[in-house]
Scaffold this active site. Structure first.
Site, PDB file in Angstrom:
ATOM      1  N   ASP A   1       4.944   3.490  56.684  1.00 25.95           N
ATOM      2  CA  ASP A   1       4.852   3.987  57.654  1.00 25.95           C
ATOM      3  C   ASP A   1       4.481   5.510  57.345  1.00 25.95           C
ATOM      4  O   ASP A   1       3.563   5.704  56.639  1.00 25.95           O
ATOM      5  CB  ASP A   1       6.391   4.193  58.412  1.00 25.95           C
ATOM      6  CG  ASP A   1       6.216   4.186  60.001  1.00 25.95           C
ATOM      7  OD1 ASP A   1       5.620   5.221  60.524  1.00 25.95           O
ATOM      8  OD2 ASP A   1       6.605   3.270  60.782  1.00 25.95           O
TER       9      ASP A   1
ATOM     10  N   HIS B   1       0.839   5.931  57.256  1.00 25.27           N
ATOM     11  CA  HIS B   1       0.773   6.260  58.793  1.00 25.27           C
ATOM     12  C   HIS B   1       0.234   7.797  58.646  1.00 25.27           C
ATOM     13  O   HIS B   1       0.259   8.230  59.837  1.00 25.27           O
ATOM     14  CB  HIS B   1       1.300   5.955  59.732  1.00 25.27           C
ATOM     15  CG  HIS B   1       1.738   4.295  60.084  1.00 25.27           C
ATOM     16  ND1 HIS B   1       2.410   3.702  60.775  1.00 25.27           N
ATOM     17  CD2 HIS B   1       1.048   3.365  59.281  1.00 25.27           C
ATOM     18  CE1 HIS B   1       2.207   2.635  60.584  1.00 25.27           C
ATOM     19  NE2 HIS B   1       1.278   2.097  59.565  1.00 25.27           N
TER      20      HIS B   1
END
Ligand SMILES: *[C@@H]1O[C@H](CO)[C@@H](O)[C@H](O)[C@H]1NC(C)=O
Ligand SMILES: *[C@@H]1O[C@H](CO)[C@@H](O)[C@H](O)[C@H]1NC(C)=O
Ligand SMILES: *[C@@H]1O[C@H](CO)[C@@H](O)[C@H](O)[C@H]1NC(C)=O
Length: 405
Positions: free
Chosen positions: A217, A240
């Site tokens: 993430d 991310h």
């Protein structure tokens, strides 16, 4: 002679042991509190006893050592201050590992939970391993702990450690003022769910530098109540990217300002430099810069998303109020994008859009075939200026006629 023998015996017993009793030296070793370090025995009891000794000892600096070449299995632990010394060091040379999900006892908010410990310094060449695989297969709604949770710890320092495979976020910094994080290696598989590297909320004066972060993430997420955050020399990927937000979810009022990100490599990340807010929220994200960013096969390198909700990008309808996004600079962004949507400025029509957005010295090329595709710029309600950019950000050029809606 007799005195010398006694002195030698004292040395053999170990100076830390002896001196602690006399309030002299302030160095503790977890092994002296009964920890085994074989990776199987639960050493939590010894760890908590060592923590109580550490936290309760007066002194300019007190230190707990977690020795090298051993693995300490530690269950969920509450490590709370305030402590007697204003300099609490934990020198981690060995490994600390968490139990699996099935064997979990205690709160699922966090694994190693530090609260109200001022002057905490965690450092060394050791590892903190969340052993998270058994948690990742649980459904999306399942509660999972943050591996290293730091709440209301002012003058916090983290340096040198390796953080692996957290159950959820690796490191959470919440309501801490004065934070220095450097030389960390944070790794989890690219498909491990919600394993953010470093999450910051409600904190000020946070400096993060020289870290390698590759997780499933955000490499770094900056959430509501944060200001004065400097981030430099980070290699991020997979993951991310570096995100501000999301802000304003559930109608909340949230503010983030003065975030300066510089000298970052996004290596095969899904997102790069991103700001995300949810419709219906209020507050602001302002005075934010992303500079000297190198892209290697980044999917969405430059992104402002004011239609972010329920963990999904660009999906919510643009209605109700919005968190105001202003004074955002992207400068010196170069490298390759793996998707055509290299610059995605998706701002709300309800708050006057995003204002004073500067995009300058940008050169993004497409890394994937066919090269006949061309990069796109998506632009809704963004205002500001663009200087020397490839692709051309026409909505921020002088004389741009906004489409009549
Ligand atoms: C943080 O970054 C800003 C903008 O680049 C800079 O002016 C400031 O001096 C930096 N602060 C520290 C402590 O490095
Ligand atoms: C990018 O990631 C790839 C794959 O992990 C790695 O081989 C390469 O060295 C990385 N590049 C940089 C500049 O970090
Ligand atoms: C942009 O980058 C490409 C690929 O590295 C390079 O060929 C091109 O000359 C660069 N353009 C500018 C204006 O710097």
């Amino acid at each position: 002679m007799e005195a010398l023998v006694i002195f030698l015996i004292a040395l053999l017993i170990g100076s830390s042991h002896l001196d602690v009793g006399e309030g002299q030296s302030n160095t503790f070793n977890i092994v002296n509190f009964g920890a085994v370090g074989d990776g199987k025995t639960d050493d939590s009891g010894a760890f908590l006893k060592a923590w109580q000794a550490l936290c309760g000892t007066k002194g300019a600096t007190v230190t707990l050592e977690i020795p090298a070449s051993k693995t300490f299995l530690i269950s969920q632990s509450d490590l709370s201050g305030p402590c007697s010394s204003s300099s609490i060091q934990i020198k981690i040379l060995g490994n600390i590992v968490a139990p699996e999900a099935m064997a979990w006892k205690g709160s699922k908010e966090c694994w190693l939970c530090f609260r109200e410990v001022n002057g905490l310094f965690l450092y060394g060449s050791g590892q903190i391993n969340g052993n998270g695989a058994s948690w990742w297969t649980q459904g999306k709604g399942a509660e999972r702990p943050t591996a290293l949770h730091l709440h209301a710890c002012n003058n916090l320092k983290l340096d040198g450690l390796t953080h692996l495979n957290s159950q959820m976020n690796h490191i959470g910094v919440h309501h801490c003022n004065g934070v220095s994080i450097s030389n960390l290696h944070i790794y989890a598989p690219g498909d491990s769910p919600n394993t953010d590297g470093i999450d910051i909320s409600g904190s000020t004066q946070v400096y993060i530098s020289d870290c390698f972060i590759g997780t499933g993430d955000d490499c770094i997420a900056i959430k509501g109540g944060s200001s004065n955050i400097n981030i430099t020399k980070i290699t991020c990927g997979p993951g991310h990217g570096i995100s501000i937000g999301s802000l304003g979810e559930g109608g909340k009022n949230e503010n983030v300002e003065q975030v300066y990100v510089r000298d970052v490599i996004f290596n095969a990340t899904k997102n790069g430099a991103r700001i995300k807010t949810a419709p219906g929220g209020s507050g602001y994200a302002r005075t934010i810069s992303f500079e000297e960013i190198t892209l290697i096969n980044t999917r969405y390198p430059v992104e402002i998303d004011q239609r972010y909700c329920n963990g999904k990008a660009h999906t919510c309808s643009d209605k109700g109020q919005a968190v105001a996004v202003s004074d955002v600079t992207y400068r010196g962004i170069h490298g390759t994008s793996s998707d055509e949507q290299a610059i995605y400025l998706d701002c709300s029509s309800n708050s006057g859009g995003c204002t004073r957005i500067t995009i300058e010295n940008v050169n993004i090329t497409l890394s994937t075939f066919p090269l006949t595709k061309t990069l796109q710029v998506i632009c809704n309600n963004a205002h500001g200026k663009a200087i020397h950019t490839q692709p051309v950000v026409s909505c921020l050029l002088p004389g741009f006629k906004r489409p009549f809606i």
